[in-house]
Design a protein around this motif. Structure first.
Motif, mmCIF file in Angstrom:
data_model
loop_
_atom_site.group_PDB
_atom_site.id
_atom_site.type_symbol
_atom_site.label_atom_id
_atom_site.label_comp_id
_atom_site.label_asym_id
_atom_site.label_seq_id
_atom_site.Cartn_x
_atom_site.Cartn_y
_atom_site.Cartn_z
ATOM 1 N N GLU A 90 -22.109 47.494 26.992
ATOM 2 C CA GLU A 90 -23.366 47.344 26.267
ATOM 3 C C GLU A 90 -24.105 46.129 26.819
ATOM 4 O OE1 GLU A 90 -22.879 47.007 22.051
ATOM 5 O OE2 GLU A 90 -25.026 46.871 21.683
ATOM 6 N N LEU A 91 -25.400 46.273 27.031
ATOM 7 C CA LEU A 91 -26.204 45.135 27.462
ATOM 8 C C LEU A 91 -26.583 44.297 26.243
ATOM 9 C CD1 LEU A 91 -28.702 46.761 30.013
ATOM 10 C CD2 LEU A 91 -26.530 45.650 30.484
ATOM 11 N N THR A 92 -26.623 42.992 26.456
ATOM 12 C CA THR A 92 -27.140 42.130 25.390
ATOM 13 C C THR A 92 -28.659 42.300 25.336
ATOM 14 O OG1 THR A 92 -27.539 40.292 26.878
ATOM 15 C CG2 THR A 92 -25.351 40.420 25.884
ATOM 16 N N MET A 93 -29.279 41.803 24.280
ATOM 17 C CA MET A 93 -30.734 41.900 24.188
ATOM 18 C C MET A 93 -31.397 41.130 25.336
ATOM 19 S SD MET A 93 -31.547 41.801 20.111
ATOM 20 C CE MET A 93 -33.305 41.994 20.338
ATOM 21 N N ASP A 94 -30.811 40.007 25.744
ATOM 22 C CA ASP A 94 -31.358 39.245 26.873
ATOM 23 C C ASP A 94 -31.261 40.039 28.171
ATOM 24 O OD1 ASP A 94 -32.015 37.151 25.265
ATOM 25 O OD2 ASP A 94 -30.418 35.804 25.948
ATOM 26 N N GLU A 95 -30.123 40.681 28.371
ATOM 27 C CA GLU A 95 -29.957 41.484 29.594
ATOM 28 C C GLU A 95 -30.930 42.663 29.598
ATOM 29 O OE1 GLU A 95 -25.204 40.862 30.603
ATOM 30 O OE2 GLU A 95 -25.796 42.233 28.981
ATOM 31 N N ALA A 96 -31.117 43.288 28.447
ATOM 32 C CA ALA A 96 -32.058 44.406 28.368
ATOM 33 C C ALA A 96 -33.484 43.934 28.640
ATOM 34 C CB ALA A 96 -31.964 45.079 26.998
ATOM 35 N N ALA A 97 -33.839 42.764 28.094
ATOM 36 C CA ALA A 97 -35.186 42.230 28.316
ATOM 37 C C ALA A 97 -35.391 41.916 29.801
ATOM 38 C CB ALA A 97 -35.400 40.987 27.464
ATOM 39 N N ALA A 98 -34.365 41.339 30.433
ATOM 40 C CA ALA A 98 -34.468 41.020 31.867
ATOM 41 C C ALA A 98 -34.606 42.298 32.687
ATOM 42 C CB ALA A 98 -33.230 40.228 32.313
ATOM 43 N N LEU A 99 -33.908 43.330 32.258
ATOM 44 C CA LEU A 99 -33.973 44.616 32.960
ATOM 45 C C LEU A 99 -35.379 45.205 32.870
ATOM 46 C CD1 LEU A 99 -32.332 47.140 34.191
ATOM 47 C CD2 LEU A 99 -32.462 47.986 31.859
ATOM 48 N N VAL A 100 -35.945 45.170 31.675
ATOM 49 C CA VAL A 100 -37.289 45.722 31.489
ATOM 50 C C VAL A 100 -38.282 44.965 32.370
ATOM 51 C CG1 VAL A 100 -39.170 46.041 29.827
ATOM 52 C CG2 VAL A 100 -36.812 46.530 29.150
ATOM 53 N N HIS A 101 -38.098 43.645 32.457
ATOM 54 C CA HIS A 101 -38.963 42.827 33.289
ATOM 55 C C HIS A 101 -38.790 43.180 34.770
ATOM 56 C CE1 HIS A 101 -41.403 39.291 34.057
ATOM 57 N NE2 HIS A 101 -40.574 38.977 35.025
ATOM 58 N N ARG A 102 -37.551 43.407 35.180
ATOM 59 C CA ARG A 102 -37.215 43.613 36.599
ATOM 60 C C ARG A 102 -37.636 44.995 37.092
ATOM 61 N NH1 ARG A 102 -32.322 42.061 35.962
ATOM 62 N NH2 ARG A 102 -31.174 44.016 36.027
ATOM 63 N N VAL A 103 -37.352 45.996 36.300
ATOM 64 C CA VAL A 103 -37.622 47.365 36.768
ATOM 65 C C VAL A 103 -38.517 48.089 35.773
ATOM 66 C CG1 VAL A 103 -35.637 47.727 38.255
ATOM 67 C CG2 VAL A 103 -35.382 48.102 35.808
ATOM 68 N N LYS A 104 -39.713 47.537 35.614
ATOM 69 C CA LYS A 104 -40.622 48.073 34.606
ATOM 70 C C LYS A 104 -40.868 49.575 34.801
ATOM 71 C CE LYS A 104 -43.803 45.708 31.854
ATOM 72 N NZ LYS A 104 -44.126 44.307 31.788
ATOM 73 N N SER A 105 -41.031 49.960 36.061
ATOM 74 C CA SER A 105 -41.354 51.363 36.327
ATOM 75 C C SER A 105 -40.171 52.262 35.969
ATOM 76 C CB SER A 105 -41.711 51.547 37.791
ATOM 77 O OG SER A 105 -40.591 51.228 38.587
ATOM 78 N N ALA A 106 -38.981 51.688 36.020
ATOM 79 C CA ALA A 106 -37.802 52.513 35.785
ATOM 80 C C ALA A 106 -37.283 52.387 34.360
ATOM 81 C CB ALA A 106 -36.695 52.124 36.761
ATOM 82 N N PHE A 107 -38.046 51.747 33.529
ATOM 83 C CA PHE A 107 -37.712 51.571 32.126
ATOM 84 C C PHE A 107 -37.255 52.894 31.494
ATOM 85 C CE2 PHE A 107 -39.237 51.303 27.674
ATOM 86 C CZ PHE A 107 -38.675 50.107 27.290
ATOM 87 N N PRO A 108 -36.028 52.993 31.059
ATOM 88 C CA PRO A 108 -35.567 54.292 30.547
ATOM 89 C C PRO A 108 -36.029 54.542 29.113
ATOM 90 C CG PRO A 108 -33.750 52.721 30.509
ATOM 91 C CD PRO A 108 -34.951 51.995 31.074
ATOM 92 N N ARG A 109 -37.231 55.003 28.982
ATOM 93 C CA ARG A 109 -37.796 55.269 27.665
ATOM 94 C C ARG A 109 -37.375 56.672 27.225
ATOM 95 N NH1 ARG A 109 -42.745 57.501 25.774
ATOM 96 N NH2 ARG A 109 -43.370 56.629 23.771
ATOM 97 N N PRO A 110 -36.613 56.770 26.158
ATOM 98 C CA PRO A 110 -36.172 58.107 25.711
ATOM 99 C C PRO A 110 -37.361 58.985 25.347
ATOM 100 C CG PRO A 110 -34.904 56.370 24.630
ATOM 101 C CD PRO A 110 -36.056 55.703 25.319
#
Lengths: 139, 139
Positions: A90-110
């Protein structure tokens, strides 16, 4: 139609196909047995990132998880499939936020409504794939 | 695009969708963990019939097997999926011959080359499905 040759894909071919899609199937084991459910995903480096509902978390965190992506051409009887096997965390909220910042285009939006508030990362231990190739002499 | 409502399918809706397709994913557990592989299949009454290579037989015969079929519309962000869970058994040659005679049109002929000489029947204990519906007010 003649039968197709099944050829293995290289790991880099698998990642090229994974990068080019956005829906795969989470393959997990719950209390009944093995199961599969389509989920939206993104590729982050060599990891598969996806979001699930809290109720599914316990199964996704079990040792041994897989993720499958494929494309089937029913008229040509051809296609490919990629299987990623490994363990999720499981990603922490910080890791998830960093991910969204890093790969905005690949944001896995359900695509589906609901509270998919658990972010998971599947780190592969094995990536395999295969392609069904149409023979050159086949229409 | 707005998010889609995920609606459960009835068992008869699941079978209508299963009857209308010919490629699904066998979901099994091997010595590494859960895995999925696309296979050709046919529906025989309430069973899923498929052919596999001898090397895969030991995993398909384990207690707990699943079969997943889905269709994803990537441009509309819609689709459906059906999950059949149960236990498989190997068909005898006589049973396979009777099946071919009975459901000739549904004969599960593998698209891939290779010796798929093990005929298996998955008898469902659970059939579930869900559909991602596009809201009426969404373009």
């Amino acid at each position: 139609m003649s039968q197709r040759r099944l050829s293995p894909l290289t790991v880099s071919e698998c990642f090229a196909l994974l990068n080019d899609d956005e829906v795969g199937r989470l393959i997990f084991v719950d209390d009944v047995g093995p199961a599969a459910l389509p989920v939206n995903y993104a590729v982050d480096g060599e990891s598969i990132v996806f979001r699930i509902e809290h109720s599914s978390k316990q199964f996704a965190l079990r040792a041994g998880l897989a993720f499958e992506v494929d494309r089937i051409n029913r008229s040509l009887h051809s296609g490919w499939s990629v299987l990623v096997r490994g363990t999720a965390q499981e990603l922490t909220m910080d890791e998830a936020a960093a991910l969204v910042h890093r790969v905005k285009s690949a944001f896995p939006r359900p695509w589906a409504e609901g509270v998919h508030n658990v972010w998971m990362k599947l780190t592969p231990t094995e990536v395999t794939g295969r392609r069904l190739e149409v023979p050159a002499n086949d229409g």
